[in-house]
Structure formats: structure tokens, C-alpha cells
Design an enzyme around this catalytic site. Structure first.
Site, PDB file in Angstrom:
ATOM      1  CE  LYS A 186      22.033  -3.657  51.652  1.00 41.59           C
ATOM      2  NZ  LYS A 186      21.967  -4.956  51.889  1.00 41.59           N
TER       3      LYS A 186
ATOM      4  CB  THR B 169      19.073  -1.107  48.990  1.00 41.61           C
ATOM      5  OG1 THR B 169      18.171   0.042  48.751  1.00 41.61           O
ATOM      6  CG2 THR B 169      20.241  -0.516  49.418  1.00 41.61           C
ATOM      7  CG  ASP B 170      16.325   2.119  45.208  1.00 35.99           C
ATOM      8  OD1 ASP B 170      16.119   1.985  46.320  1.00 35.99           O
ATOM      9  OD2 ASP B 170      15.499   2.425  44.391  1.00 35.99           O
TER      10      ASP B 170
HETATM   11  N1  NAD Z   1      12.765  -3.816  52.362  1.00 37.01           N
HETATM   12  C1  NAD Z   1      12.917  -3.312  51.393  1.00 37.01           C
HETATM   13  O1  NAD Z   1      12.294  -2.270  50.860  1.00 37.01           O
HETATM   14  C2  NAD Z   1      14.133  -3.267  50.559  1.00 37.01           C
HETATM   15  C3  NAD Z   1      14.559  -2.662  49.326  1.00 37.01           C
HETATM   16  C4  NAD Z   1      15.719  -2.829  48.672  1.00 37.01           C
HETATM   17  C5  NAD Z   1      16.654  -3.879  49.385  1.00 37.01           C
HETATM   18  N2  NAD Z   1      16.387  -4.418  50.489  1.00 37.01           N
HETATM   19  C6  NAD Z   1      17.490  -5.243  51.017  1.00 37.01           C
HETATM   20  O2  NAD Z   1      16.874  -6.538  51.010  1.00 37.01           O
HETATM   21  C7  NAD Z   1      17.662  -7.237  52.263  1.00 37.01           C
HETATM   22  C8  NAD Z   1      16.505  -7.890  52.970  1.00 37.01           C
HETATM   23  O3  NAD Z   1      15.836  -6.673  53.492  1.00 37.01           O
HETATM   24  P1  NAD Z   1      14.419  -6.857  54.557  1.00 37.01           P
HETATM   25  O4  NAD Z   1      13.511  -5.644  54.457  1.00 37.01           O
HETATM   26  O5  NAD Z   1      13.775  -8.384  54.114  1.00 37.01           O
HETATM   27  O6  NAD Z   1      14.982  -6.889  55.909  1.00 37.01           O
HETATM   28  P2  NAD Z   1      14.452  -7.322  57.159  1.00 37.01           P
HETATM   29  O7  NAD Z   1      15.072  -6.450  58.223  1.00 37.01           O
HETATM   30  O8  NAD Z   1      13.211  -7.333  57.187  1.00 37.01           O
HETATM   31  O9  NAD Z   1      15.193  -8.858  57.578  1.00 37.01           O
HETATM   32  C9  NAD Z   1      16.754  -8.930  57.815  1.00 37.01           C
HETATM   33  C10 NAD Z   1      16.818 -10.369  57.922  1.00 37.01           C
HETATM   34  O10 NAD Z   1      18.003 -10.477  58.203  1.00 37.01           O
HETATM   35  C11 NAD Z   1      18.423 -11.223  59.486  1.00 37.01           C
HETATM   36  N3  NAD Z   1      19.931 -10.505  60.075  1.00 37.01           N
HETATM   37  C12 NAD Z   1      20.209  -9.358  60.540  1.00 37.01           C
HETATM   38  N4  NAD Z   1      21.331  -9.361  60.880  1.00 37.01           N
HETATM   39  C13 NAD Z   1      22.030 -10.604  60.677  1.00 37.01           C
HETATM   40  C14 NAD Z   1      22.981 -11.176  60.847  1.00 37.01           C
HETATM   41  N5  NAD Z   1      24.362 -10.664  61.142  1.00 37.01           N
HETATM   42  N6  NAD Z   1      23.267 -12.406  60.528  1.00 37.01           N
HETATM   43  C15 NAD Z   1      22.396 -13.251  59.960  1.00 37.01           C
HETATM   44  N7  NAD Z   1      20.882 -12.776  59.992  1.00 37.01           N
HETATM   45  C16 NAD Z   1      21.113 -11.560  60.130  1.00 37.01           C
HETATM   46  C17 NAD Z   1      17.412 -10.613  60.352  1.00 37.01           C
HETATM   47  O11 NAD Z   1      17.161 -11.595  61.643  1.00 37.01           O
HETATM   48  C18 NAD Z   1      16.221 -10.764  59.303  1.00 37.01           C
HETATM   49  O12 NAD Z   1      15.719 -11.853  59.493  1.00 37.01           O
HETATM   50  C19 NAD Z   1      18.306  -6.294  52.786  1.00 37.01           C
HETATM   51  O13 NAD Z   1      19.892  -6.488  52.334  1.00 37.01           O
HETATM   52  C20 NAD Z   1      18.108  -4.913  52.170  1.00 37.01           C
HETATM   53  O14 NAD Z   1      19.110  -4.031  52.270  1.00 37.01           O
HETATM   54  C21 NAD Z   1      15.266  -4.106  51.407  1.00 37.01           C
END
Ligand code: NAD
Length: 272
Positions: A146, A117-118
């Protein structure tokens, strides 16, 4: 290609799964189905394994059997407020879970795309947009875990020469986002006539990126990115939290909805 998507039942992961299926790839989802992972996010045709990325034996046996060309990791604890209340699950999944994945990648011949993530760059208010070389200044337990996962990955690449790259998108929005996040939460509360809650005075600026654009960028890195490289994915679409909330309320014709502030960590109360 065969792609193993860890955390594929969450917001960005499930959008990525739909994107890959549209391109005709074979996909397997590996997800622990925490509160953030939802089976209804996924098409019923996709192969799904319920598993924790911290469970090294299970992850290894699934990966060895499926033999993915690429593993794309979305599995993470992602909600900043939760990380302030209880950092432990974040340390477990976002650091130890990345370590487990790296160990698996070391042992099977595959490529890893790790979604970071940023937010690892910290608050960019008044500063130049981050480049991949910007100093990491995580400002809450979520972003610190992260950043730790990213550093572990870079160390594994240098030490063991694994094939792995990092993608750092900015704030995503779009379908299937969990209702605890700003945009869906604001819409739901406004539609139900409930007060809309923002942190402090809502002046925090974020760079907003549509989730399908993120999926395209991640796939581009998967196909063409170099091992040991980090790729920022900005939206070039900066808005304050308050601007976003106001826009939603304007579109819903609910501008009169109440604003309530609350204290999270060291956030200040700036009025209601
Ligand atoms: N949503 C945003 O705006 C955003 C922005 C930049 C980066 N990210 C990164 O993108 C990735 C996904 O983000 P998101 O918003 O889709 O998250 P989310 O919270 O919607 O989904 C996370 C998923 O990971 C699964 N999970 C959690 N712990 C786990 C484990 N120990 N083992 C297996 N599965 C597990 C959960 O069940 C879920 O399906 C993350 O790494 C986040 O840091 C998100």
C-alpha cells in the site's frame, strides 16, 4: 457526477457505492470479483464490469467509454495474514494495479481518489497519532505494497501533474465486511459456539472507524480535496483487538468463549 468505483464490490467500496447512489450520482463498478468481491454487496441497478485493474487495455477502454468525472480506487488485496503467506497477489494488485490506474488517469481527463490505509505508518503503539507527514514504516507485505502504491501516485502527480489524492482511513467496521476480518469473524464464531481466534495476546491497538464515516470522508476529499494531497481519516476510537473481541462476546453473552492464539509471521504465541 459520473463516478467509476474500482474494487466497488468489496467491503468499503460497496458501502461507498450505496452512499453515492443515495446522493444521486451515476456509478459504474469495475471489479475483478476476487474471493473478497461479492455481487450481492451491490444493488442490482448499478452498472458492473468484471475486470482486473492490472488489465490496462480493459480499464482504459471502460474509462474512456464511461468518461468518469472521478475514479475512486478501492481495488486491493487487503488481508494481512494472506499477505504474510503469499505476498505476490498484493504486489500485483496493490502496486502494479495502482501503476495501471495512474497510466489510465494520465491519458483521460479525470480525477483519481486512491484509498490507502493508516497501516502504512506502521505500529503506532506508544507513539503520537500519525500525521500525513509521519515517516512510513509498513510492517507487513500488505502495508508495504500500500505504501508503494501511494509513493507511485505521489511521483505521478509530481512528474505528470495528474489530478490525484490519497485517503488513508484507519480500521473500518460495518456492514458487508468479509467474514475473514476480525469483527465479522468473531461474531460468526461466537454465534456458532466456536473458539474465537486472536493473534498473540490481542494487545495490538487499532483505531476503529465506522464505514459510513469513511465513505463521507472519501467523498469530501473527492469533492474538495487538493491534487497531490494525502488525507488521513482517523476514527479517534482506539481499542486493542482483545477489547473489541471481549466487547462483542459480552454483547452476545458469550464471554466464556475460548481464546486461541496462533503464530502468523513473527507473531508470538502468548497463551490460549
Ligand atoms: N477494511 C479496512 O479496515 C480498511 C482500512 C483502511 C484502508 N482500507 C483500504 O480500503 C480499500 C478497500 O478495502 P476493503 O476492506 O473494502 O477490501 P475488500 O478486500 O473487502 O475488497 C477489495 C475489492 O477489490 C477487488 N479487487 C481485488 N483485486 C482486484 C483487482 N486486481 N482488480 C479489480 N478489483 C480487485 C475485490 O474483488 C474486492 O471487491 C483497500 O485499498 C484497503 O487497503 C481498508
Amino acid at each position: 457526477m459520473r463516478i467509476l468505483v474500482t474494487g466497488g464490490a468489496g467491503f468499503i467500496g460497496s458501502n461507498f457505492v450505496w452512499y453515492l447512489l443515495g446522493l444521486g450520482h451515476e456509478v459504474m463498478v469495475y471489479d475483478a470479483f476476487t474471493y473478497a468481491g461479492r455481487p450481492e454487496n451491490l444493488p442490482s441497478s448499478v452498472k458492473v464490469v468484471r475486470g482486473d485493474i492490472v488489465d490496462k487495455d480493459k480499464l482504459f477502454s471502460v474509462a474512456r467509454e464511461f468518461q468518469p468525472d472521478i475514479i475512486v480506487n478501492f481495488a486491493a488485496e487487503t488481508h494481512v495474514d494472506r499477505s504474510i503467506r503469499d505476498p505476490e497477489p498484493f504486489i500485483r494488485t496493490n502496486i502494479y494495479g495502482v501503476y495501471t490506474l495512474l497510466e489510465v488517469v494520465r491519458r483521460i481527463d479525470t480525477r483519481l481518489i486512491h484509498v490507502s490505509t493508516d497501516e502504512v505508518y506502521g505500529d503506532l503503539e506508544g507513539r503520537e497519532p500519525a500525521s500525513e507527514d509521519t515517516v512510513l514504516r509498513p510492517s507487513n507485505p500488505y502495508s508495504a505494497t500500500k505504501a508503494s502504491g501511494d509513493m507511485l501516485l505521489m511521483a505521478y502527480w509530481r512528474t505528470y501533474n495528474i489530478d490525484a489524492s490519497i485517503v488513508r482511513p484507519s480500521n473500518n467496521y460495518g456492514p458487508r465486511q468479509h467474514p475473514e476480518k476480525l469483527i465479522p469473524k468473531t461474531i460468526i464464531r461466537a454465534v456458532h459456539g466456536l473458539p474465537v481466534i486472536v493473534h498473540g495476546n490481542g494487545s495490538q491497538r487499532r483505531d476503529w472507524l465506522y464505514v459510513e464515516d469513511t465513505c463521507r470522508a472519501i467523498w469530501l476529499v473527492a469533492e474538495k480535496g487538493r491534487p497531490g494531497e494525502i488525507y488521513n481519516v482517523p476514527g479517534f476510537n482506539e481499542r486493542s483487538v482483545l477489547e473489541v473481541v471481549e466487547k462483542i462476546l459480552e454483547l452476545l453473552n458469550k464471554l466464556e468463549a475460548l481464546f486461541t492464539s496462533r503464530v502468523i509471521g513473527r507473531a508470538r504465541i502468548e497463551g490460549t
